[in-house]
Design a protein around this motif. Sequence first.
Motif, PDB file in Angstrom:
ATOM      1  N   GLN A   1       0.808  -1.217   0.000  1.00 36.08           N
ATOM      2  CA  GLN A   1       0.000   0.000   0.000  1.00 36.08           C
ATOM      3  C   GLN A   1       0.849   1.278   0.000  1.00 36.08           C
ATOM      4  OE1 GLN A   1      -2.609  -0.700   3.420  1.00 36.08           O
ATOM      5  NE2 GLN A   1      -4.190  -1.443   2.026  1.00 36.08           N
ATOM      6  N   GLY A   2       2.026   1.187  -0.568  1.00 40.11           N
ATOM      7  CA  GLY A   2       2.884   2.361  -0.679  1.00 40.11           C
ATOM      8  C   GLY A   2       3.605   2.754   0.586  1.00 40.11           C
TER       9      GLY A   2
ATOM     10  N   ARG B   1      -3.414   0.183 -12.489  1.00 37.11           N
ATOM     11  CA  ARG B   1      -3.673  -1.115 -11.868  1.00 37.11           C
ATOM     12  C   ARG B   1      -4.595  -1.924 -12.783  1.00 37.11           C
ATOM     13  NH1 ARG B   1      -4.668  -3.227  -6.720  1.00 37.11           N
ATOM     14  NH2 ARG B   1      -2.458  -2.757  -6.351  1.00 37.11           N
TER      15      ARG B   1
ATOM     16  N   ARG C   1      -4.413   5.355 -11.337  1.00 37.10           N
ATOM     17  CA  ARG C   1      -4.325   5.900  -9.976  1.00 37.10           C
ATOM     18  C   ARG C   1      -3.477   7.169 -10.011  1.00 37.10           C
ATOM     19  NH1 ARG C   1      -3.003   0.652  -6.286  1.00 37.10           N
ATOM     20  NH2 ARG C   1      -1.025   0.831  -7.416  1.00 37.10           N
TER      21      ARG C   1
ATOM     22  N   SER D   1      -2.821  13.121  -0.829  1.00 35.39           N
ATOM     23  CA  SER D   1      -2.147  11.819  -0.711  1.00 35.39           C
ATOM     24  C   SER D   1      -0.637  11.964  -0.603  1.00 35.39           C
ATOM     25  CB  SER D   1      -2.486  10.940  -1.923  1.00 35.39           C
ATOM     26  OG  SER D   1      -1.839  11.411  -3.099  1.00 35.39           O
TER      27      SER D   1
ATOM     28  N   LYS E   1       1.338  10.443  -3.489  1.00 38.04           N
ATOM     29  CA  LYS E   1       1.309   8.996  -3.722  1.00 38.04           C
ATOM     30  C   LYS E   1       0.018   8.633  -4.447  1.00 38.04           C
ATOM     31  CE  LYS E   1       4.295   7.794   0.159  1.00 38.04           C
ATOM     32  NZ  LYS E   1       4.461   6.969   1.390  1.00 38.04           N
TER      33      LYS E   1
ATOM     34  N   ASN F   1      -1.792   5.945  -4.093  1.00 35.13           N
ATOM     35  CA  ASN F   1      -2.624   4.970  -3.387  1.00 35.13           C
ATOM     36  C   ASN F   1      -3.983   5.560  -3.026  1.00 35.13           C
ATOM     37  OD1 ASN F   1       0.424   4.655  -2.558  1.00 35.13           O
ATOM     38  ND2 ASN F   1      -0.478   2.616  -2.523  1.00 35.13           N
TER      39      ASN F   1
ATOM     40  N   ASP G   1       0.585  -3.657 -11.408  1.00 30.67           N
ATOM     41  CA  ASP G   1       0.754  -2.205 -11.357  1.00 30.67           C
ATOM     42  C   ASP G   1       1.832  -1.790 -12.350  1.00 30.67           C
ATOM     43  OD1 ASP G   1      -1.125  -2.203  -9.378  1.00 30.67           O
ATOM     44  OD2 ASP G   1       0.293  -1.968  -7.727  1.00 30.67           O
TER      45      ASP G   1
END
Length: 319
Positions: A89-90, A162, A176, A182, A185, A187, A254
């Motif tokens: 999840q980054g 994704r 994404r 964020s 990022k 995510n 990804d």
Amino acid sequence: MFFTTPSKLRAAGVVGINARNAAYVIPQNKRSLYPLVDDKSKTKVIAVEAGLAVPELYGIIEQHSQIRRLRKTLGDRTSFVVKPAQGSQGNGIMVIEDRVEGGWRKVGGSSISDSDFNFYLSNIISGMYSLAGRPDKALIEYRVEFDPVFDQITYKGVPDIRVVVYRGIPVMAMLRLPTRASDGKANLHKAGIGAGVDMATGITLGGVQNDMPVDVHPDTGSSIQGLQIPGWDTILDISTRSADAAGLGYMGVDIVLDKNLGPLILELNARPGLAIQIANSEGLRHRLDKVDAVAGTMESVEERLDFVRRTFGVLPTAE
């Protein structure tokens, strides 16, 4: 359509976590194959062996004693990405854009001192960001320079695509997008944007941020709809071949688009999240059912991708 009631969720074919695990992840993914995707260094190996492009790996730091040799590992490079091999999840990813006196400058403009950077590397090795807190290793790799087609719909960081692949067939995708909220990022759980993508054409649809529909990027004011993702056929091809190489029947791929190198595989995921359904305003189940009906009848990648274009396109096509 965005989902609001249990009956609408069922009618739309939305797949929940329990159903995903019981009906797709467990039956389709052999547990022995999980390390190939849970460890990004192993993912790179299988991708390269399959002839698929990944960001160049500059080095791996596995022991605390190796941290003081970081300069030797980097050579004259001053821009790079550090990520935990077993992170998710980054979490734990740091993007460095330049060397400054006494430390490094991160993307976004803030700096980190040498001592704090070394402490951060030590935390990665100790397992702070890894799955189940196990000891980990830090990967030092090429910093992607994203394709300028995304300039108006991203903030600071690198957008990625994704793709969910089921039984060797891509079934759903989203773009994404990083935002200010964020922290650059991509995510979704960190307030990034997920924009649905038409599987036949690679054109973006509406999007979602914090589980709410959005049509424009909150930081740039530009529409996230109607963007043609470059090299869409190649992205579908890479996604399909990645699933074949990993041997997983249900997975997420990804991919990033580098302005110089084209599509690169960032990582593979044996348990891809389900927010992709919200981004596309459509549940996965109906598409997965269609794949179940034809699985095993198409051997070549070309046959499978032709099926994807014929079956999962949602935008009108010119006659």
